[in-house]
Scaffold this active site. Structure first.
Site, PDB file in Angstrom:
ATOM      1  N   GLU A 251       0.827  -1.192   0.000  1.00 58.02           N
ATOM      2  CA  GLU A 251       0.000   0.000   0.000  1.00 58.02           C
ATOM      3  C   GLU A 251       0.870   1.254   0.000  1.00 58.02           C
ATOM      4  OE1 GLU A 251      -4.085  -1.618   1.983  1.00 58.02           O
ATOM      5  OE2 GLU A 251      -2.541  -1.030   3.382  1.00 58.02           O
TER       6      GLU A 251
ATOM      7  N   CYS B 206       3.571   8.310   1.346  1.00 63.89           N
ATOM      8  CA  CYS B 206       4.125   7.305   2.260  1.00 63.89           C
ATOM      9  C   CYS B 206       4.308   6.008   1.471  1.00 63.89           C
ATOM     10  CB  CYS B 206       3.137   7.127   3.413  1.00 63.89           C
ATOM     11  SG  CYS B 206       3.698   5.961   4.632  1.00 63.89           S
TER      12      CYS B 206
ATOM     13  N   CYS C 276       6.568  -7.219   6.695  1.00 61.52           N
ATOM     14  CA  CYS C 276       7.711  -6.734   7.475  1.00 61.52           C
ATOM     15  C   CYS C 276       8.157  -7.827   8.426  1.00 61.52           C
ATOM     16  CB  CYS C 276       7.298  -5.500   8.274  1.00 61.52           C
ATOM     17  SG  CYS C 276       8.672  -4.750   9.187  1.00 61.52           S
TER      18      CYS C 276
ATOM     19  N   CYS D  37       6.822  -5.735  15.304  1.00 63.95           N
ATOM     20  CA  CYS D  37       6.476  -4.791  16.377  1.00 63.95           C
ATOM     21  C   CYS D  37       5.048  -5.097  16.847  1.00 63.95           C
ATOM     22  CB  CYS D  37       6.574  -3.351  15.882  1.00 63.95           C
ATOM     23  SG  CYS D  37       8.256  -2.915  15.394  1.00 63.95           S
TER      24      CYS D  37
ATOM     25  N   CYS E 105       1.766  -2.970  15.515  1.00 62.23           N
ATOM     26  CA  CYS E 105       1.698  -2.597  14.093  1.00 62.23           C
ATOM     27  C   CYS E 105       0.963  -3.652  13.278  1.00 62.23           C
ATOM     28  CB  CYS E 105       3.112  -2.397  13.544  1.00 62.23           C
ATOM     29  SG  CYS E 105       3.132  -1.945  11.798  1.00 62.23           S
TER      30      CYS E 105
ATOM     31  N   GLY F 129       7.085  -2.286   5.826  1.00 63.75           N
ATOM     32  CA  GLY F 129       8.461  -2.780   5.752  1.00 63.75           C
ATOM     33  C   GLY F 129       9.467  -1.953   6.512  1.00 63.75           C
TER      34      GLY F 129
ATOM     35  N   SER G 183      12.273   6.193   7.522  1.00 67.07           N
ATOM     36  CA  SER G 183      11.925   5.852   8.906  1.00 67.07           C
ATOM     37  C   SER G 183      12.400   4.439   9.197  1.00 67.07           C
ATOM     38  CB  SER G 183      10.409   5.945   9.088  1.00 67.07           C
ATOM     39  OG  SER G 183      10.055   5.540  10.392  1.00 67.07           O
TER      40      SER G 183
ATOM     41  N   SER H 231      11.877   5.081  14.911  1.00 66.89           N
ATOM     42  CA  SER H 231      10.743   4.632  15.725  1.00 66.89           C
ATOM     43  C   SER H 231      11.259   4.261  17.103  1.00 66.89           C
ATOM     44  CB  SER H 231      10.089   3.416  15.053  1.00 66.89           C
ATOM     45  OG  SER H 231       9.543   3.814  13.818  1.00 66.89           O
ATOM     46  N   LEU H 232      11.092   5.164  18.040  1.00 60.97           N
ATOM     47  CA  LEU H 232      11.647   4.958  19.379  1.00 60.97           C
ATOM     48  C   LEU H 232      10.621   4.264  20.289  1.00 60.97           C
ATOM     49  CD1 LEU H 232      14.046   5.399  21.242  1.00 60.97           C
ATOM     50  CD2 LEU H 232      13.254   7.735  21.641  1.00 60.97           C
TER      51      LEU H 232
ATOM     52  N   ASN I 266      -3.055   3.892  16.240  1.00 60.36           N
ATOM     53  CA  ASN I 266      -4.154   3.607  15.313  1.00 60.36           C
ATOM     54  C   ASN I 266      -4.551   2.149  15.428  1.00 60.36           C
ATOM     55  OD1 ASN I 266      -4.327   6.220  13.970  1.00 60.36           O
ATOM     56  ND2 ASN I 266      -2.257   5.741  13.242  1.00 60.36           N
TER      57      ASN I 266
ATOM     58  N   CYS J 135      -0.861   5.535  10.100  1.00 61.07           N
ATOM     59  CA  CYS J 135       0.381   4.865  10.518  1.00 61.07           C
ATOM     60  C   CYS J 135       0.059   3.521  11.152  1.00 61.07           C
ATOM     61  CB  CYS J 135       1.119   5.655  11.592  1.00 61.07           C
ATOM     62  SG  CYS J 135       1.612   7.267  11.105  1.00 61.07           S
TER      63      CYS J 135
HETATM   64  N1  SAH Z   1       9.812  -0.067   9.815  1.00 71.03           N
HETATM   65  C1  SAH Z   1       9.975   1.355   9.774  1.00 71.03           C
HETATM   66  C2  SAH Z   1       8.975   2.004   8.867  1.00 71.03           C
HETATM   67  C3  SAH Z   1       7.536   2.023   9.399  1.00 71.03           C
HETATM   68  S1  SAH Z   1       7.072   3.661   9.592  1.00 71.03           S
HETATM   69  C4  SAH Z   1       9.955   1.912  11.174  1.00 71.03           C
HETATM   70  O1  SAH Z   1       9.780   1.137  12.113  1.00 71.03           O
HETATM   71  O2  SAH Z   1      10.184   3.097  11.369  1.00 71.03           O
HETATM   72  C5  SAH Z   1       5.549   3.554  10.366  1.00 71.03           C
HETATM   73  C6  SAH Z   1       5.522   4.277  11.694  1.00 71.03           C
HETATM   74  O3  SAH Z   1       4.240   4.056  12.301  1.00 71.03           O
HETATM   75  C7  SAH Z   1       6.555   3.716  12.654  1.00 71.03           C
HETATM   76  O4  SAH Z   1       7.010   4.707  13.513  1.00 71.03           O
HETATM   77  C8  SAH Z   1       5.727   2.716  13.392  1.00 71.03           C
HETATM   78  O5  SAH Z   1       6.329   2.330  14.598  1.00 71.03           O
HETATM   79  C9  SAH Z   1       4.428   3.472  13.559  1.00 71.03           C
HETATM   80  N2  SAH Z   1       3.297   2.594  13.859  1.00 71.03           N
HETATM   81  C10 SAH Z   1       3.210   1.264  13.651  1.00 71.03           C
HETATM   82  N3  SAH Z   1       2.014   0.801  14.051  1.00 71.03           N
HETATM   83  C11 SAH Z   1       1.318   1.859  14.510  1.00 71.03           C
HETATM   84  C12 SAH Z   1       0.002   2.020  15.017  1.00 71.03           C
HETATM   85  N4  SAH Z   1      -0.828   0.998  15.120  1.00 71.03           N
HETATM   86  N5  SAH Z   1      -0.388   3.257  15.379  1.00 71.03           N
HETATM   87  C13 SAH Z   1       0.448   4.313  15.234  1.00 71.03           C
HETATM   88  N6  SAH Z   1       1.696   4.220  14.742  1.00 71.03           N
HETATM   89  C14 SAH Z   1       2.132   3.011  14.389  1.00 71.03           C
END
Ligand code: SAH
Length: 366
Positions: free
Chosen positions: A94, A107, A114, A118, A121, A167, A199, A221-222, A298, A341
């Site tokens: 997507e 985006c 992926c 996490c 996600c 990813g 990211s 992504s911290l 989200n 996100c």
């Molecule tokens: N793998 C990369 C690229 C993904 S970017 C990364 O980890 O940075 C997508 C961003 O949305 C990341 O910061 C991810 O942690 C965040 N994200 C993932 N799931 C989410 C959710 N359910 N709600 C809000 N943010 C989320």
């Protein structure tokens, strides 16, 4: 796939020059063809009228311009758009377009699914199939740019690209670097380095290598201020703990003027959103030029987390602001079409390889 034809979409300037040199043609053919593809949106080699007829015939027999297919185009009430892009074997990724005051951000996905797993996600639930190639990555930008009208009259809608789709871009290092360099090339989309953001969850060795070959802006992504919590949310942290990751990020921006790291922090109710977490975050990031992006969680089917309340998010933000950190709360966009996100799911076939072991094997293949 159409036979064994070379896909000219996705070849960078050097590769195209080498391609034409191998045909005994002048290097400037590369420039001509790139302008057709990226500035005119032409995929039909026969329409490239500044190439001789015989060269066009030769090219048609051995090459093509093949962007990935858009199979679904969904519009959100807030003006965001999501495209489902079909790749091979029933796999889909997507791509999301998010218009905002004075800019339009695309985006882009870098992998089918992926492997990082996490816990908060939606993409993680899909598992992982494979890396996207350069044509599939730049092809998302190409499709969006032309579906949005191509900006022919100077009213270009697509102004920024973020690798924040499906990813982990740094586990697809070579293709992502080539695709982002192409996005920045004037013969392609000519986006400045500030307008292309990668990211990552923090693949440490790749961060060191990235500095050598790329100048993209970095978002990380911290999501947690300590290893114990981050291990739980972002399993990659067990391999590359926070201290190592921060050191690699410092190195990435060292010596670059006016560059900072954007830290993404998903707001999970009762998990990582207390005042104590905020204070720990201020302490952790002290001395690193930083912007913090708070992302309200989200939801997606089977998610085990809830979004922090607006009041909790404000309280968290105020602690960061008081600690001197630039902080914004990311607006939730496109959630009515599952485009926000962490909601991207695509269609991932033959799901395989997830978790830290998968990451290790992917790093070895690089
Ligand atoms: N793998 C990369 C690229 C993904 S970017 C990364 O980890 O940075 C997508 C961003 O949305 C990341 O910061 C991810 O942690 C965040 N994200 C993932 N799931 C989410 C959710 N359910 N709600 C809000 N943010 C989320």
């Amino acid at each position: 796939m159409t036979g064994n034809k070379v896909n000219l979409l996705g070849l960078d300037r050097n590769e195209l020059e080498a391609f034409f040199a191998s045909l005994g043609e002048k290097r400037f053919r590369a420039e001509q063809v790139m302008k057709w593809i990226y500035h005119e949106g032409v995929t039909d080699i026969d329409a490239m009228t500044n190439l001789s007829k015989s060269l066009r015939e030769q090219l048609c027999s051995m090459a093509e311009i093949r962007p990935p297919d858009v199979v679904l185009d969904q519009g959100s009430q807030d003006g965001s758009r999501k495209w489902l892009i079909r790749l091979d074997n029933g796999n889909c990724v997507e791509t999301v377009f998010i218009p905002d005051e004075g800019r339009g951000t695309l985006c882009v996905s870098s992998q089918i699914g992926c492997p990082l797993d996490c816990s908060f996600c939606a993409t993680a639930q899909q598992g992982f199939n494979r890396n996207l190639n350069v044509a599939e990555i730049i092809g998302q930008v190409w499709q969006a740019h032309w579906l949005l009208g191509g900006g022919r009259n100077g009213d270009r809608l697509l102004t920024n690209v973020v690798l924040m789709g499906m990813g982990e871009p740094l586990l697809n290092f070579n293709n992502v670097v080539r695709a982002t360099n192409l996005m920045q090339d004037d013969l392609a989309f000519g986006l400045s380095k500030r307008r292309v953001t990668l990211s990552t969850a923090g693949v440490v060795p790749a961060l060191y290598r990235l500095r050598e070959v790329s100048d993209v802006s970095l978002a990380v992504s911290l999501h947690a201020p300590n290893d114990e919590l981050r291990n739980e949310l972002v399993p990659l942290n067990r391999k590359y703990p926070i201290a190592q990751m921060l050191e690699a990020c410092r190195h990435y921006i060292a010596g670059k003027l006016q560059r900072s790291i954007t830290w993404e922090y998903v707001m999970l109710d009762g998990v990582n959103d207390s005042v104590a977490h905020a204070l720990a975050l201020v302490k952790l990031l002290k001395g690193i030029p930083s912007k913090v992006n708070l992302i309200p969680f989200n939801p997606f089917p089977n998610a085990t987390y809830r979004r922090s309340s607006p009041a909790t998010i404000d309280r968290f933000r105020n602690v960061l602001l008081a600690g001197g950190m630039t902080t914004i709360t990311r607006k939730t966009r496109g959630d009515d079409i599952n485009a926000a996100c962490g909601q991207l799911a695509g269609q991932v076939q033959n799901r395989r390889r997830r978790g830290p072991r998968a990451v290790q094997s992917m790093e070895q293949v690089r």
